[in-house]
Design an enzyme around this catalytic site. Structure first.
Site, PDB file in Angstrom:
ATOM      1  CG  LEU A 116      -2.021  -1.072   1.227  1.00 25.61           C
ATOM      2  CD1 LEU A 116      -2.863  -0.954   2.495  1.00 25.61           C
ATOM      3  CD2 LEU A 116      -2.916  -0.969  -0.006  1.00 25.61           C
ATOM      4  CG  HIS A 125      12.412  38.957  13.542  1.00 26.12           C
ATOM      5  ND1 HIS A 125      12.931  39.014  12.260  1.00 26.12           N
ATOM      6  CD2 HIS A 125      13.397  39.330  14.384  1.00 26.12           C
ATOM      7  CE1 HIS A 125      14.193  39.434  12.336  1.00 26.12           C
ATOM      8  NE2 HIS A 125      14.497  39.634  13.617  1.00 26.12           N
TER       9      HIS A 125
END
Length: 467
Positions: A38, A446
């Site tokens: 699979l 940031h």
């Protein structure tokens, strides 16, 4: 006794197994029929194992060529090519087993074999020798048979010297020279992998730039980066023939009116894929096929044969695992009667996992202008990003394309570190109809690479702070 199901799914790749799991969650009695492990090509021979290989190359390159920048010195740095390949295969095997577990967890039956239509509601299953081993009936059948590498007579693939991506993933030894025919994502990723490990690589592309579906500025930037790594690139080049001569493959190419002959240990044919439509009995059903793809209604995924559906690579481009998975979910939920917004095929991210990475969504600049848009362009280079500077990843840029009238985000193109992760923000932004202002005014952490997207939006509006 023949088993009866609500839904039978032919193929266990990222479309088929995801559809099966969702069907199980929705209470359908479901079976998935797959002859191999699979996960399909993506998990076993594509997306996952190639990312393993590419991470090996990235690590090796970082230590060898950039380690000194970080105060790290490694004497006599080496690698074990066979161990690199084994790691890739082990990862695929483990994830495939996880998918088998998920299938069982959601009470989905799994039959290993090759399924073929006997009628519109019945599938016969055969083993690898062609012996019939089972048959099932189902109210609905979903075809998720995927695609395979495309070949042409001029490049006679023998799977040993002239190979496809599958063989390129499991070569017993590293080639000294490799010619890659086709500069799409698959060809470019293997070109990067082998070049970083020291193979002399030549890339041949028929169109005028590598990664031809990407924005031209992105392609040119990647081409510059590849040439620095001593990867030879031939564009506007046509392969006339490839023939085995002794232990080498000779490739005859026409470039700008000239004929060249190139030789290499291996030639990788990476000219695209084509749908797996042969051998399943689709002709008996009368299923409509166009250019080796099954035609479907792109809202329901039903074929012209009532009760028969198709999803993923077998219905044509874009040939991407994430598209197949979402089509599988939409298809099954539609069968259940759930209301769903159709997939927006203009908002599908595409990624190439070489270094620098490339990712994009929506219109290229050229396509936007051809569509009649007056555009604003916002660009922000990695070299102006504090985070990129800190982590030593200053190569690349973000390019955002906006409609000049409403500042609507039309497309995004990123080349640089973690581009394939950063693109998700832009896909979500387009889904939510974001504008240059809304992206610019969204507070980004940031220091992060994601700030480059905010800065590119600001640059489009003439308000960039850091450039």
């Amino acid at each position: 006794m023949q088993k009866q199901y609500d839904i039978a799914i032919l193929g266990g790749g990222p479309g088929g197994y995801v559809a099966a799991i969702r069907a199980g969650q929705l209470g359908f009695k479901t079976v998935v029929i797959e002859k191999a492990n699979l996960g399909g090509i993506c998990l076993n021979w594509g997306c996952i194992p190639t990312k393993s290989l590419l991470k090996n190359a990235e690590l090796y390159d970082s230590i060898k060529n950039h380690g000194a920048d970080f105060g790290i010195t490694a004497k006599e740095l080496t690698f074990d090519f066979n161990k690199i390949i084994r790691r890739s295969r082990n990862i695929s095997d483990r994830i495939s087993k996880n998918v088998e577990f998920l299938i069982k967890k959601n009470k989905v039956d799994r039959i290993r074999g090759f399924g073929k239509f006997k009628s519109k509601n019945e599938l016969e299953i055969f083993d690898e020798k062609g012996t019939k081993i089972d048959s099932v009936k189902a109210g609905k059948i979903i075809i998720a048979t995927g695609a395979h590498s495309k070949t042409i007579p001029a490049i006679p693939v023998d799977f040993k010297n002239i190979i496809t991506s599958k063989e390129a993933m499991i070569l017993p030894e590293q080639p000294e020279e490799l010619i890659v025919i086709g500069a799409g994502a698959i060809g470019i990723e293997f070109a990067y992998f082998y070049a970083i490990l020291g193979t002399k690589v030549t890339v041949i592309e028929m169109l005028d730039h590598i990664l031809p579906i990407e924005d031209e500025e992105i392609s040119k930037e990647l081409e510059k980066s590849f040439k620095k790594r001593k990867i030879d690139i031939l564009t506007k080049a046509t392969v006339n023939k490839a023939v085995l001569k002794g232990r080498k493959v000779e490739v005859t190419v026409s470039v700008n009116g000239e004929t060249k002959k190139l030789t290499a240990d291996k030639v990788l044919c990476a000219i695209g894929v084509t749908g797996n439509v042969e051998g399943y009995g689709l002709d008996k059903l009368g299923a409509e096929i166009y250019k080796n793809s099954i035609k479907v209604n792109k809202e329901t995924y039903e074929t012209n044969v009532h009760g028969i559906y198709a999803i993923g690579d077998v219905i044509g481009p874009p040939w991407l695992a994430h598209v197949a998975s979402h089509e599988g979910i939409r298809c099954v939920e539609g069968i259940k009667g759930l209301k769903n917004k159709p997939i927006d095929y203009n908002n599908i991210p595409g990624c190439t996992y070489c270094q620098p990475q490339v990712a994009s969504v929506g219109f290229t600049e050229r396509k936007a202008r051809e569509a009649g848009y007056d555009v604003k362009i916002g660009k922000f280079p990695y070299m102006a990003s504090g985070k990129a500077f800190a982590v030593g990843e200053r190569e690349g840029f973000v390019k955002l394309i906006f409609d000049a009238k409403y500042n609507e985000l039309l497309g995004a193109h990123i080349i640089g570190a973690e581009a394939t992760e950063l693109i998700a923000e832009v896909v979500m932004a387009r889904e939510l109809e974001a504008t240059a202002e809304s992206i610019m005014k969204t507070v980004h952490a940031h220091p992060t690479l994601a700030e480059t997207i905010m800065e590119a939006s600001a640059q489009a509006l003439g308000e960039a702070i850091h450039i």
